[in-house]
Design a protein around this motif. Sequence first.
Motif, PDB file in Angstrom:
ATOM      1  N   LEU A   3       0.831  -1.195   0.000  1.00 33.77           N
ATOM      2  CA  LEU A   3       0.000   0.000   0.000  1.00 33.77           C
ATOM      3  C   LEU A   3       0.871   1.253   0.000  1.00 33.77           C
ATOM      4  O   LEU A   3       1.804   1.374   0.804  1.00 33.77           O
ATOM      5  CB  LEU A   3      -0.904   0.017   1.232  1.00 33.77           C
ATOM      6  N   GLY A   4       0.555   2.177  -0.902  1.00 36.69           N
ATOM      7  CA  GLY A   4       1.298   3.424  -0.981  1.00 36.69           C
ATOM      8  C   GLY A   4       2.452   3.402  -1.950  1.00 36.69           C
ATOM      9  O   GLY A   4       3.163   4.406  -2.094  1.00 36.69           O
ATOM     10  N   ALA A   5       2.666   2.276  -2.637  1.00 34.26           N
ATOM     11  CA  ALA A   5       3.794   2.163  -3.563  1.00 34.26           C
ATOM     12  C   ALA A   5       3.616   3.113  -4.735  1.00 34.26           C
ATOM     13  O   ALA A   5       2.538   3.203  -5.328  1.00 34.26           O
ATOM     14  CB  ALA A   5       3.931   0.732  -4.062  1.00 34.26           C
ATOM     15  N   ARG A   6       4.693   3.805  -5.059  1.00 27.38           N
ATOM     16  CA  ARG A   6       4.651   4.777  -6.152  1.00 27.38           C
ATOM     17  C   ARG A   6       5.934   4.841  -6.952  1.00 27.38           C
ATOM     18  O   ARG A   6       6.075   5.687  -7.843  1.00 27.38           O
ATOM     19  CB  ARG A   6       4.299   6.155  -5.597  1.00 27.38           C
ATOM     20  N   THR A   7       6.869   3.946  -6.683  1.00 31.11           N
ATOM     21  CA  THR A   7       8.095   3.941  -7.464  1.00 31.11           C
ATOM     22  C   THR A   7       8.735   2.558  -7.439  1.00 31.11           C
ATOM     23  O   THR A   7       8.546   1.783  -6.503  1.00 31.11           O
ATOM     24  CB  THR A   7       9.096   4.989  -6.942  1.00 31.11           C
ATOM     25  N   GLY A   8       9.479   2.268  -8.506  1.00 31.58           N
ATOM     26  CA  GLY A   8      10.182   1.002  -8.633  1.00 31.58           C
ATOM     27  C   GLY A   8      10.758   0.894 -10.034  1.00 31.58           C
ATOM     28  O   GLY A   8      10.426   1.682 -10.922  1.00 31.58           O
ATOM     29  N   SER A   9      11.623  -0.071 -10.230  1.00 30.24           N
ATOM     30  CA  SER A   9      12.204  -0.276 -11.547  1.00 30.24           C
ATOM     31  C   SER A   9      11.168  -0.874 -12.497  1.00 30.24           C
ATOM     32  O   SER A   9      10.110  -1.360 -12.072  1.00 30.24           O
ATOM     33  CB  SER A   9      13.412  -1.208 -11.451  1.00 30.24           C
ATOM     34  N   PRO A  67      -1.047   5.344  -3.659  1.00 28.88           N
ATOM     35  CA  PRO A  67      -1.389   6.264  -2.571  1.00 28.88           C
ATOM     36  C   PRO A  67      -2.795   6.837  -2.651  1.00 28.88           C
ATOM     37  O   PRO A  67      -3.481   6.956  -1.632  1.00 28.88           O
ATOM     38  CB  PRO A  67      -0.324   7.365  -2.709  1.00 28.88           C
ATOM     39  N   GLU A  68      -3.240   7.169  -3.849  1.00 26.39           N
ATOM     40  CA  GLU A  68      -4.556   7.797  -3.985  1.00 26.39           C
ATOM     41  C   GLU A  68      -5.704   6.848  -3.674  1.00 26.39           C
ATOM     42  O   GLU A  68      -6.857   7.291  -3.487  1.00 26.39           O
ATOM     43  CB  GLU A  68      -4.729   8.372  -5.391  1.00 26.39           C
ATOM     44  N   ASP A  69      -5.408   5.533  -3.576  1.00 24.21           N
ATOM     45  CA  ASP A  69      -6.448   4.549  -3.285  1.00 24.21           C
ATOM     46  C   ASP A  69      -6.368   3.989  -1.864  1.00 24.21           C
ATOM     47  O   ASP A  69      -7.194   3.143  -1.493  1.00 24.21           O
ATOM     48  CB  ASP A  69      -6.377   3.393  -4.288  1.00 24.21           C
ATOM     49  N   VAL A  70      -5.385   4.440  -1.095  1.00 25.84           N
ATOM     50  CA  VAL A  70      -5.240   3.910   0.268  1.00 25.84           C
ATOM     51  C   VAL A  70      -6.383   4.380   1.157  1.00 25.84           C
ATOM     52  O   VAL A  70      -6.887   3.622   1.998  1.00 25.84           O
ATOM     53  CB  VAL A  70      -3.876   4.308   0.862  1.00 25.84           C
ATOM     54  N   ASP A  71      -6.801   5.624   0.988  1.00 24.35           N
ATOM     55  CA  ASP A  71      -7.920   6.144   1.764  1.00 24.35           C
ATOM     56  C   ASP A  71      -9.181   5.348   1.429  1.00 24.35           C
ATOM     57  O   ASP A  71      -9.620   5.280   0.285  1.00 24.35           O
ATOM     58  CB  ASP A  71      -8.135   7.621   1.440  1.00 24.35           C
ATOM     59  N   GLY A  72      -9.737   4.705   2.423  1.00 25.12           N
ATOM     60  CA  GLY A  72     -10.941   3.909   2.202  1.00 25.12           C
ATOM     61  C   GLY A  72     -10.688   2.514   1.684  1.00 25.12           C
ATOM     62  O   GLY A  72     -11.648   1.794   1.363  1.00 25.12           O
ATOM     63  N   TRP A  73      -9.408   2.106   1.597  1.00 24.12           N
ATOM     64  CA  TRP A  73      -9.100   0.759   1.111  1.00 24.12           C
ATOM     65  C   TRP A  73      -9.745  -0.299   2.010  1.00 24.12           C
ATOM     66  O   TRP A  73      -9.683  -0.228   3.238  1.00 24.12           O
ATOM     67  CB  TRP A  73      -7.595   0.541   1.069  1.00 24.12           C
TER      68      TRP A  73
END
Length: 268
Positions: free
Chosen positions: A153-159, A176-182
């Motif tokens: 949850l909250g992942a926004r970067t990686g190779s 991140p934008e979907d964590v609220d209310g997940w």
Amino acid sequence: MFPGAVAEREAADYVIVGAPLDVSTTFQPGTRFGPDRLRQFARTFDDYDPHTDAHFSSLDVHDHGDVHAWDNAAEYLDYLEGVVTDVEWDDAVPLLLGGEHTVTIAAIRALDPDVFVCLDAHLDLREAYDGNELSHSTVAQHALDVADEAIILGARTGSEDEWQRAREDDVTIVPPEDVDGWIPPESLAREDVYLSVDIDAADPAYAPGTGTLEPFGVTSREMRDVVRTIAPHSVGFDVVEVNDRDDGQAATLGAKLLREFVFAHATQ
């Protein structure tokens, strides 16, 4: 000692273990100071929690202290796995204070969860980073050697390779934008879950004291809600990647999330 962790080890339901490993940090080091800072910045918290109507000091938490770290990560993780295993054998829930995220590998190996749930800015699905298979960037990949599933949850970067790996059926990414209310899948209630909080899941505005900052992250309140939701199903918990490069924001958030875990787990 973590404030309120006043139980004797023999009577403990929760055991805090400091794991100040700091050998593979790739940008801003300092996670070796994480356990001490988490304890330090928890001193201002009231013992009473109005959300659960409970006192932290009454929930049988013991602070084991720190497992002194050395440069050989493989040997250290083996030793730390033994410490966590001892906690489990004593019918207590281990609560790790990192240290770099690599320490989570030891807890995963010891507890053998079905599902690995992690708040993290990074996918951590690399096979190795700069040739190091025990880098803090490989934690989720190692977790999947044990667990059947990873939820990040909250992942926004990686190779590019990590994002391709994340498309496989055993990985779920919640941006991140979907964590609220997940809402977690109903099956999670029937599984053994390990919950890991990499403090860099938070937007740097909330927790600048970490090694690899990544903007556009999760709010502190959203992280709290995830911890409250997942804690009742968890066999272990950690807060990692807190360093000494801020005025205590990251440590304060991390320490508060640990307490939220205990309150939610103990009063389920």
